[in-house]
Scaffold this motif. Structure first.
Motif, PDB file in Angstrom:
ATOM      1  N   PRO A  92       0.809  -1.229   0.000  1.00 23.02           N
ATOM      2  CA  PRO A  92       0.000   0.000   0.000  1.00 23.02           C
ATOM      3  C   PRO A  92       0.839   1.274   0.000  1.00 23.02           C
ATOM      4  CG  PRO A  92      -0.110  -1.125   2.137  1.00 23.02           C
ATOM      5  CD  PRO A  92       0.556  -2.071   1.187  1.00 23.02           C
ATOM      6  N   GLY A  93       2.069   1.209   0.494  1.00 25.01           N
ATOM      7  CA  GLY A  93       2.921   2.396   0.495  1.00 25.01           C
ATOM      8  C   GLY A  93       3.654   2.633  -0.808  1.00 25.01           C
ATOM      9  N   ALA A  94       3.436   1.743  -1.773  1.00 24.28           N
ATOM     10  CA  ALA A  94       4.139   1.865  -3.058  1.00 24.28           C
ATOM     11  C   ALA A  94       3.385   2.841  -3.960  1.00 24.28           C
ATOM     12  CB  ALA A  94       4.275   0.502  -3.715  1.00 24.28           C
ATOM     13  N   MET A  95       3.514   4.115  -3.648  1.00 21.79           N
ATOM     14  CA  MET A  95       2.893   5.149  -4.472  1.00 21.79           C
ATOM     15  C   MET A  95       3.719   6.426  -4.349  1.00 21.79           C
ATOM     16  SD  MET A  95      -0.490   5.899  -2.133  1.00 21.79           S
ATOM     17  CE  MET A  95      -1.128   7.026  -3.355  1.00 21.79           C
ATOM     18  N   VAL A  96       3.618   7.267  -5.349  1.00 19.44           N
ATOM     19  CA  VAL A  96       4.333   8.538  -5.345  1.00 19.44           C
ATOM     20  C   VAL A  96       3.329   9.658  -5.590  1.00 19.44           C
ATOM     21  CG1 VAL A  96       6.500   7.504  -6.130  1.00 19.44           C
ATOM     22  CG2 VAL A  96       4.881   8.410  -7.819  1.00 19.44           C
ATOM     23  N   ARG A  97       3.716  10.856  -5.232  1.00 17.69           N
ATOM     24  CA  ARG A  97       2.800  11.989  -5.395  1.00 17.69           C
ATOM     25  C   ARG A  97       2.721  12.399  -6.860  1.00 17.69           C
ATOM     26  NH1 ARG A  97       3.147  18.153  -2.845  1.00 17.69           N
ATOM     27  NH2 ARG A  97       1.161  18.834  -3.753  1.00 17.69           N
ATOM     28  N   SER A  98       1.514  12.678  -7.304  1.00 17.24           N
ATOM     29  CA  SER A  98       1.314  13.267  -8.628  1.00 17.24           C
ATOM     30  C   SER A  98       0.908  14.726  -8.454  1.00 17.24           C
ATOM     31  CB  SER A  98       0.244  12.518  -9.409  1.00 17.24           C
ATOM     32  OG  SER A  98      -1.023  12.649  -8.793  1.00 17.24           O
ATOM     33  N   PHE A  99       1.077  15.515  -9.513  1.00 18.72           N
ATOM     34  CA  PHE A  99       0.794  16.942  -9.454  1.00 18.72           C
ATOM     35  C   PHE A  99      -0.147  17.334 -10.588  1.00 18.72           C
ATOM     36  CE2 PHE A  99       4.877  16.221  -7.518  1.00 18.72           C
ATOM     37  CZ  PHE A  99       4.867  17.021  -6.388  1.00 18.72           C
ATOM     38  N   PRO A 100      -1.150  18.177 -10.324  1.00 13.99           N
ATOM     39  CA  PRO A 100      -1.993  18.683 -11.409  1.00 13.99           C
ATOM     40  C   PRO A 100      -1.171  19.495 -12.399  1.00 13.99           C
ATOM     41  CG  PRO A 100      -2.998  19.088  -9.258  1.00 13.99           C
ATOM     42  CD  PRO A 100      -1.590  18.650  -8.998  1.00 13.99           C
ATOM     43  N   VAL A 101      -1.453  19.303 -13.688  1.00 19.22           N
ATOM     44  CA  VAL A 101      -0.787  20.094 -14.724  1.00 19.22           C
ATOM     45  C   VAL A 101      -1.832  20.579 -15.728  1.00 19.22           C
ATOM     46  CG1 VAL A 101       1.490  19.013 -14.543  1.00 19.22           C
ATOM     47  CG2 VAL A 101      -0.222  18.015 -16.046  1.00 19.22           C
ATOM     48  N   VAL A 102      -1.547  21.724 -16.321  1.00 14.76           N
ATOM     49  CA  VAL A 102      -2.385  22.325 -17.356  1.00 14.76           C
ATOM     50  C   VAL A 102      -1.464  22.820 -18.456  1.00 14.76           C
ATOM     51  CG1 VAL A 102      -3.935  24.238 -17.923  1.00 14.76           C
ATOM     52  CG2 VAL A 102      -4.233  23.017 -15.773  1.00 14.76           C
ATOM     53  N   GLU A 103      -1.857  22.641 -19.695  1.00 16.88           N
ATOM     54  CA  GLU A 103      -1.062  23.149 -20.817  1.00 16.88           C
ATOM     55  C   GLU A 103      -1.768  24.343 -21.421  1.00 16.88           C
ATOM     56  OE1 GLU A 103       1.574  21.497 -24.576  1.00 16.88           O
ATOM     57  OE2 GLU A 103       0.182  20.156 -23.529  1.00 16.88           O
ATOM     58  N   ARG A 104      -1.072  25.495 -21.416  1.00 14.54           N
ATOM     59  CA  ARG A 104      -1.656  26.722 -21.923  1.00 14.54           C
ATOM     60  C   ARG A 104      -0.540  27.672 -22.326  1.00 14.54           C
ATOM     61  NH1 ARG A 104      -6.428  28.458 -18.209  1.00 14.54           N
ATOM     62  NH2 ARG A 104      -6.996  26.355 -18.850  1.00 14.54           N
ATOM     63  N   TYR A 105      -0.744  28.414 -23.420  1.00 12.24           N
ATOM     64  CA  TYR A 105       0.237  29.383 -23.918  1.00 12.24           C
ATOM     65  C   TYR A 105       1.571  28.708 -24.241  1.00 12.24           C
ATOM     66  CZ  TYR A 105      -3.162  32.506 -21.701  1.00 12.24           C
ATOM     67  OH  TYR A 105      -4.319  33.141 -21.303  1.00 12.24           O
ATOM     68  N   ASN A 106       1.510  27.501 -24.783  1.00 10.43           N
ATOM     69  CA  ASN A 106       2.711  26.739 -25.145  1.00 10.43           C
ATOM     70  C   ASN A 106       3.598  26.448 -23.933  1.00 10.43           C
ATOM     71  OD1 ASN A 106       2.079  26.570 -27.888  1.00 10.43           O
ATOM     72  ND2 ASN A 106       3.023  28.561 -28.319  1.00 10.43           N
ATOM     73  N   ALA A 107       2.972  26.339 -22.767  1.00 11.09           N
ATOM     74  CA  ALA A 107       3.704  26.039 -21.545  1.00 11.09           C
ATOM     75  C   ALA A 107       2.945  24.992 -20.737  1.00 11.09           C
ATOM     76  CB  ALA A 107       3.907  27.300 -20.706  1.00 11.09           C
ATOM     77  N   ILE A 108       3.703  24.229 -19.956  1.00 11.19           N
ATOM     78  CA  ILE A 108       3.133  23.277 -19.010  1.00 11.19           C
ATOM     79  C   ILE A 108       3.157  23.937 -17.637  1.00 11.19           C
ATOM     80  CG2 ILE A 108       3.271  20.967 -18.021  1.00 11.19           C
ATOM     81  CD1 ILE A 108       2.814  20.948 -21.025  1.00 11.19           C
ATOM     82  N   TRP A 109       1.981  24.134 -17.048  1.00 11.32           N
ATOM     83  CA  TRP A 109       1.851  24.744 -15.734  1.00 11.32           C
ATOM     84  C   TRP A 109       1.603  23.650 -14.703  1.00 11.32           C
ATOM     85  CZ3 TRP A 109       1.505  30.319 -15.321  1.00 11.32           C
ATOM     86  CH2 TRP A 109       1.521  30.984 -16.564  1.00 11.32           C
TER      87      TRP A 109
END
Length: 357
Positions: A92-109
């Motif tokens: 159950p501890g075998a997980m890593v944090r993910s982060f929200p991302v958005v692509e806008r203005y030719n950039a990854i936020w």
């Protein structure tokens, strides 16, 4: 106390940097690995395997899964471990944090804070981007060796341009013109008009101005990480309306500051202009000139950072021209303090002149 503000959208990379390979970048002190899934959408995980902490960026992509390069554990884009070679049970501890991302203005936020607060509508709006009659320079990057607060102050400081950027945007005629400062919520603007004065070298070179001009500089800072400088040059004597400014020589210069550590910053920049649209040679000259200008700032702010680290002080004397920069720093420090955990008590007001990096 940390100066980082986590509940905000930061530019993690330009869109062209992220593909079907693992891309690593440290953001707000966290190691991040970015990649594109098979459908082309971007994903971001903490760059640290849940088993032995090997950076996941040293592994490879298997379909949409990140495979650790040490023992082959595979993680999906949510950070969940979906495969452990040699055993059926996944701890159950075998997980890593993910982060929200958005692509806008030719950039990854990327959103480094609480995931439930990651509203895409909060991504900063870039004015005139994609509108007819406006050209865009993007995908520009520099690595700055200073805390982002020093850069934020620099970007809110019209007074330094006369002396630090003599061959580019500096204008001696502006050195005695006072700067006005306003604050509206989490936005600070420092601004001035320099009227009936010779144009600076950049406007002579790119705008063809020969006589006297009126030139404005509106230095906007949107907490925590976006600077927008609105610069417009007009032939002297015109009314300073938005319509006349759009008919003049106008540009919006954006800088997106993404702290790497407390002493280094990812500096992304974009330029939106209404003149010489489609002129590739001029665009190349603009890129060269602005790259040189921002590198001049990098050298100065990097040297300041070294002395701040050596002395433990931010500055000794305060001048009238510090009104805008100091207000930006205070705004950012207050936002960081509001996010502080119980282990990171809010800084006392007496620390304003101390280094926070």
């Amino acid at each position: 106390m940390t100066t980082f503000i986590r509940n905000a959208w930061y530019v993690a990379a330009w869109s062209k940097e992220i593909g079907r390979s693992l891309f690593k970048r440290r953001i707000l002190g966290e190691p991040i690995v970015l990649y594109r899934k098979e459908d082309g959408t971007a994903a971001a995980l903490v760059d640290r395997c849940a088993h032995k902490l090997l950076p996941l960026s040293m592994g490879r992509l298997v379909g949409d899964h990140v495979q650790c390069g040490y023992h082959g554990l595979e993680f999906d884009c949510s950070g969940k471990c979906v495969k452990v070679p040699g055993q059926d049970r996944i701890p159950p501890g075998a997980m890593v944090r993910s982060f929200p991302v958005v692509e806008r203005y030719n950039a990854i936020w990327i959103w480094m804070g609480e995931p439930e607060k990651a509203d895409p509508a909060l991504v900063h709006q870039v004015l005139r981007h994609g509108e007819p009659g406006w050209a865009v320079i993007d995908s520009q990057y520099q690595y700055h060796r200073t805390n982002y607060l020093n850069i934020a102050e620099n970007l809110q400081d019209p007074a330094h341009t006369t002396y630090a950027h003599r061959s580019t945007i500096g204008n001696p005629a502006a050195s005695e013109v006072p700067v006005k400062v306003e604050q509206h919520g989490n936005q600070v603007v420092s601004w001035r008009w320099t009227n009936n004065a010779p144009p600076p070298p950049i406007d002579v070179k790119f705008g063809g101005f020969q006589g006297l001009t009126d030139r404005c500089q509106y230095y906007n800072y949107f907490a925590p990480c976006v600077s927008r400088v609105d610069v417009c040059t007009l032939d002297a004597g015109q009314e300073h309306t938005e319509e006349n400014m759009d008919r003049g020589h106008r540009a919006f210069s954006y800088k997106f500051l993404t702290p790497e550590t407390e002493g280094t910053t990812h500096f992304f920049w974009m330029h939106v202009r209404n003149y010489a649209v489609g002129d590739d040679a001029l665009e190349a000259s603009l890129i060269e000139g602005m790259t040189r200008t921002f590198e001049e700032d990098n050298v100065i702010c990097g040297a300041i950072q070294q002395e701040q680290d050596a002395t433990g002080l931010r500055q000794i004397a305060f001048l009238a021209i510090d009104a805008g920069p100091s207000r930006v720093r205070r705004m950012l420090e207050q936002m960081a303090a509001a996010e502080a955990t119980p282990q990171e008590p809010q800084a006392a007001g007496t620390q304003r002149a101390k280094v926070n990096a």
